[in-house]
Write a protein that holds these residues in place. Structure first.
Motif, short mmCIF file in Angstrom:
data_model
loop_
_atom_site.label_atom_id
_atom_site.label_comp_id
_atom_site.label_asym_id
_atom_site.label_seq_id
_atom_site.Cartn_x
_atom_site.Cartn_y
_atom_site.Cartn_z
N TRP A 1 0.96 -0.95 0.33
CA TRP A 1 0.31 -0.35 -0.25
C TRP A 1 0.89 1.19 0.03
O TRP A 1 0.40 2.16 -0.85
CB TRP A 1 -1.14 -0.34 1.44
N LEU A 2 1.90 0.70 0.92
CA LEU A 2 2.63 2.82 0.81
C LEU A 2 3.38 2.16 -0.45
O LEU A 2 3.65 3.79 -1.60
CB LEU A 2 4.42 1.46 1.85
N LYS A 3 3.53 1.27 -1.59
CA LYS A 3 4.15 1.68 -3.24
C LYS A 3 3.37 2.13 -3.72
O LYS A 3 3.02 2.95 -4.73
CB LYS A 3 4.48 0.50 -3.81
N ILE A 4 1.77 2.07 -3.67
CA ILE A 4 0.86 2.28 -4.27
C ILE A 4 0.63 3.64 -4.44
O ILE A 4 0.20 4.67 -4.97
CB ILE A 4 -0.70 1.60 -3.96
N LYS A 5 0.19 4.20 -2.82
CA LYS A 5 0.36 5.40 -2.54
C LYS A 5 1.12 6.98 -3.16
O LYS A 5 1.23 7.63 -3.56
CB LYS A 5 0.28 6.18 -1.01
N GLU A 6 3.31 6.10 -3.50
CA GLU A 6 3.82 6.84 -3.70
C GLU A 6 3.74 7.03 -4.82
O GLU A 6 3.75 8.11 -5.51
CB GLU A 6 5.17 6.30 -3.14
N VAL A 7 2.83 6.30 -5.96
CA VAL A 7 2.62 6.59 -6.90
C VAL A 7 1.67 7.05 -7.44
O VAL A 7 1.92 8.18 -8.35
CB VAL A 7 2.38 4.87 -7.72
N TYR A 8 0.56 7.24 -6.61
CA TYR A 8 -0.41 8.32 -7.11
C TYR A 8 -0.22 9.61 -6.91
O TYR A 8 -0.55 10.17 -7.47
CB TYR A 8 -1.34 8.03 -5.32
N CYS A 9 0.26 9.33 -5.81
CA CYS A 9 0.96 11.01 -5.20
C CYS A 9 1.75 11.37 -6.04
O CYS A 9 3.19 12.61 -5.75
CB CYS A 9 2.06 11.46 -3.67
N SER A 10 2.98 10.58 -7.14
CA SER A 10 3.69 10.84 -7.91
C SER A 10 3.66 11.99 -8.88
O SER A 10 4.35 13.01 -9.72
CB SER A 10 4.67 9.81 -8.89
N GLY A 11 2.61 12.20 -9.09
CA GLY A 11 1.50 13.35 -9.95
C GLY A 11 0.36 12.67 -11.06
O GLY A 11 0.23 11.70 -10.31
N ALA A 12 -0.16 13.33 -11.61
CA ALA A 12 -1.14 13.77 -12.56
C ALA A 12 -1.30 12.26 -13.19
O ALA A 12 -2.67 11.52 -12.68
CB ALA A 12 -1.44 14.62 -13.18
N ILE A 13 -0.21 11.72 -14.07
CA ILE A 13 0.13 10.02 -14.56
C ILE A 13 -0.62 9.24 -13.30
O ILE A 13 -1.24 8.43 -13.82
CB ILE A 13 0.85 9.62 -14.87
N GLY A 14 0.49 9.18 -12.14
CA GLY A 14 0.22 8.64 -11.33
C GLY A 14 -0.61 8.29 -10.85
O GLY A 14 -1.81 7.31 -10.76
N ARG A 15 -1.14 9.08 -10.31
CA ARG A 15 -3.02 8.75 -10.19
C ARG A 15 -3.91 8.91 -10.72
O ARG A 15 -5.40 8.59 -10.40
CB ARG A 15 -3.83 10.81 -9.61
N PHE A 16 -3.75 9.18 -12.25
CA PHE A 16 -5.06 8.40 -13.55
C PHE A 16 -4.90 7.33 -13.21
O PHE A 16 -5.59 6.45 -13.15
CB PHE A 16 -4.73 8.81 -14.45
N PHE A 17 -3.47 6.60 -13.28
CA PHE A 17 -3.32 4.87 -13.71
C PHE A 17 -3.77 4.27 -11.73
O PHE A 17 -4.60 3.63 -12.22
CB PHE A 17 -2.36 4.47 -13.85
N VAL A 18 -3.93 4.58 -11.10
CA VAL A 18 -3.69 4.30 -9.54
C VAL A 18 -5.54 4.29 -9.26
O VAL A 18 -6.40 3.39 -8.72
CB VAL A 18 -3.67 4.73 -8.75
N SER A 19 -6.11 5.69 -9.52
CA SER A 19 -7.06 5.66 -9.43
C SER A 19 -7.76 4.57 -10.72
O SER A 19 -9.23 3.87 -10.52
CB SER A 19 -7.67 6.67 -10.46
N ALA A 20 -7.83 4.77 -11.68
CA ALA A 20 -8.53 3.82 -12.83
C ALA A 20 -8.41 2.88 -12.55
O ALA A 20 -9.30 1.51 -13.10
CB ALA A 20 -7.56 4.32 -14.50
N PHE A 21 -7.37 1.87 -12.25
CA PHE A 21 -7.31 0.63 -11.58
C PHE A 21 -7.98 -0.01 -10.68
O PHE A 21 -8.81 -0.62 -10.03
CB PHE A 21 -5.93 -0.09 -11.61
N MET A 22 -7.86 0.37 -9.19
CA MET A 22 -8.01 0.22 -7.97
C MET A 22 -9.64 0.66 -7.90
O MET A 22 -9.76 -0.44 -6.90
CB MET A 22 -6.94 1.22 -6.99
N ILE A 23 -9.93 1.59 -8.17
CA ILE A 23 -10.95 2.28 -7.79
C ILE A 23 -12.33 0.82 -8.44
O ILE A 23 -13.04 0.58 -7.72
CB ILE A 23 -12.07 3.54 -8.33
N PRO A 24 -12.09 0.89 -9.83
CA PRO A 24 -13.29 -0.06 -9.74
C PRO A 24 -12.93 -1.63 -10.14
O PRO A 24 -13.90 -2.51 -9.99
CB PRO A 24 -12.90 -0.50 -11.90
#
Length: 278
Positions: free
Chosen positions: A169-192
């Motif tokens: 989960w720490l790695k996932i959060k780091e990717v999410y907070c890395s920038g717009a691209i990270g937020r998009f891919f983490v959200s697009a996969f993890m939420i659905p």
């Protein structure tokens, strides 16, 4: 501690913009959610009201629990490191308790020893899901003890240590907070796939109504499942602790454990109620 430092931490990917997420949460805040927040305080603190009690909200976030404590009769002091979170508390105060001298709000950090010393001590010190986001969990725990009056109550919630899963989960959060691209891919996969489909499968296996998960979520302290998803995905800094570590830490400082709610193997926080012995 300055607003500039806070903004730099977000831009560098070290910190999630908690306050902006809380501002969006306020768009769905209603009387039912406020009542659920009050109810959760009454249950955990084993009381029907907080009249003649002083209440410190450490990391006030949306301001919901400061509002709940004030509605229960407490004299409230709210503070948060995030300026947007401070603005949330100020907004709720202006809406429900304008010009109220018994609810004070400021920007500050639990890691700032001078700031905490100047606040004084309180009958109830509350910090739900905050201290593990400071980047210095054990320092924050050390600091929060200062604010608890003799025979006072400390109510904290800290992420449970899940070992290997916590590291993922720490790695996932780091990717999410890395920038717009990270937020998009983490959200697009993890939420659905994880939050929606994964939860659907779990509910079906346990013969539960999947829709009930969404209908009932607001009964968990008045929170919003949707906005909690983003809080969880992006919540940096991120630290965890075993219950035994937290309990032993406070026991050494003359705090008695009064109550614990253990999250078990699920994602989330363990909740602790400590009493500071006189």
């Amino acid at each position: 501690m300055t607003t500039t430092n806070y903004q730099k931490e977000i831009k560098s990917g070290q910190r999630f913009a908690f306050g902006k997420n809380w501002k969006r949460f306020l768009s769905v805040l209603d009387d039912e959610r406020i009542a659920e927040a009050e109810k959760s305080l009454k249950i955990m603190l084993n009381t029907e009201n907080l009249s003649n009690k002083s209440f410190l909200d450490v990391g006030s976030g949306s301001g919901l629990f400061s509002l709940a404590a004030r509605r229960l009769g407490a004299k409230v002091y709210s503070f948060d490191y995030d300026p947007d979170s401070v603005a949330c508390s100020q907004y709720l105060k202006s809406l429900y308790y304008p010009n109220d001298r018994n609810w004070k709000i400021s920007q500050g950090s639990i890691l700032d020893n001078q700031y905490i010393e100047l606040l004084g001590q309180f009958d109830i010190v509350y910090s739900w899901g905050v201290l593990h986001h400071t980047g210095h969990l054990w320092q924050a725990l050390e600091q929060i003890k200062i604010a608890v009056a003799r025979d006072g109550i400390l109510y904290i919630a800290i992420y449970n240590d899940q070992g290997f899963y916590s590291k993922i989960w720490l790695k996932i959060k780091e990717v999410y907070c890395s920038g717009a691209i990270g937020r998009f891919f983490v959200s697009a996969f993890m939420i659905p796939f994880y939050f929606i489909l994964g939860a659907f499968v779990v509910d079906i296996v346990h013969l539960k109504n999947p829709i009930g998960r969404y209908r009932e979520y607001k009964k968990r302290r008045g929170m919003s499942l949707f906005y909690d998803w983003f809080d969880w995905l992006g919540g940096l800094p991120f630290e965890v602790a075993h219950p035994e570590s937290i309990i032993n830490f406070f026991k050494k400082s003359n705090f008695d454990l009064k109550k614990i709610q253990f999250v078990g193997k699920k994602l989330g926080c363990n909740e602790y109620i400590f009493i500071k012995k006189s």
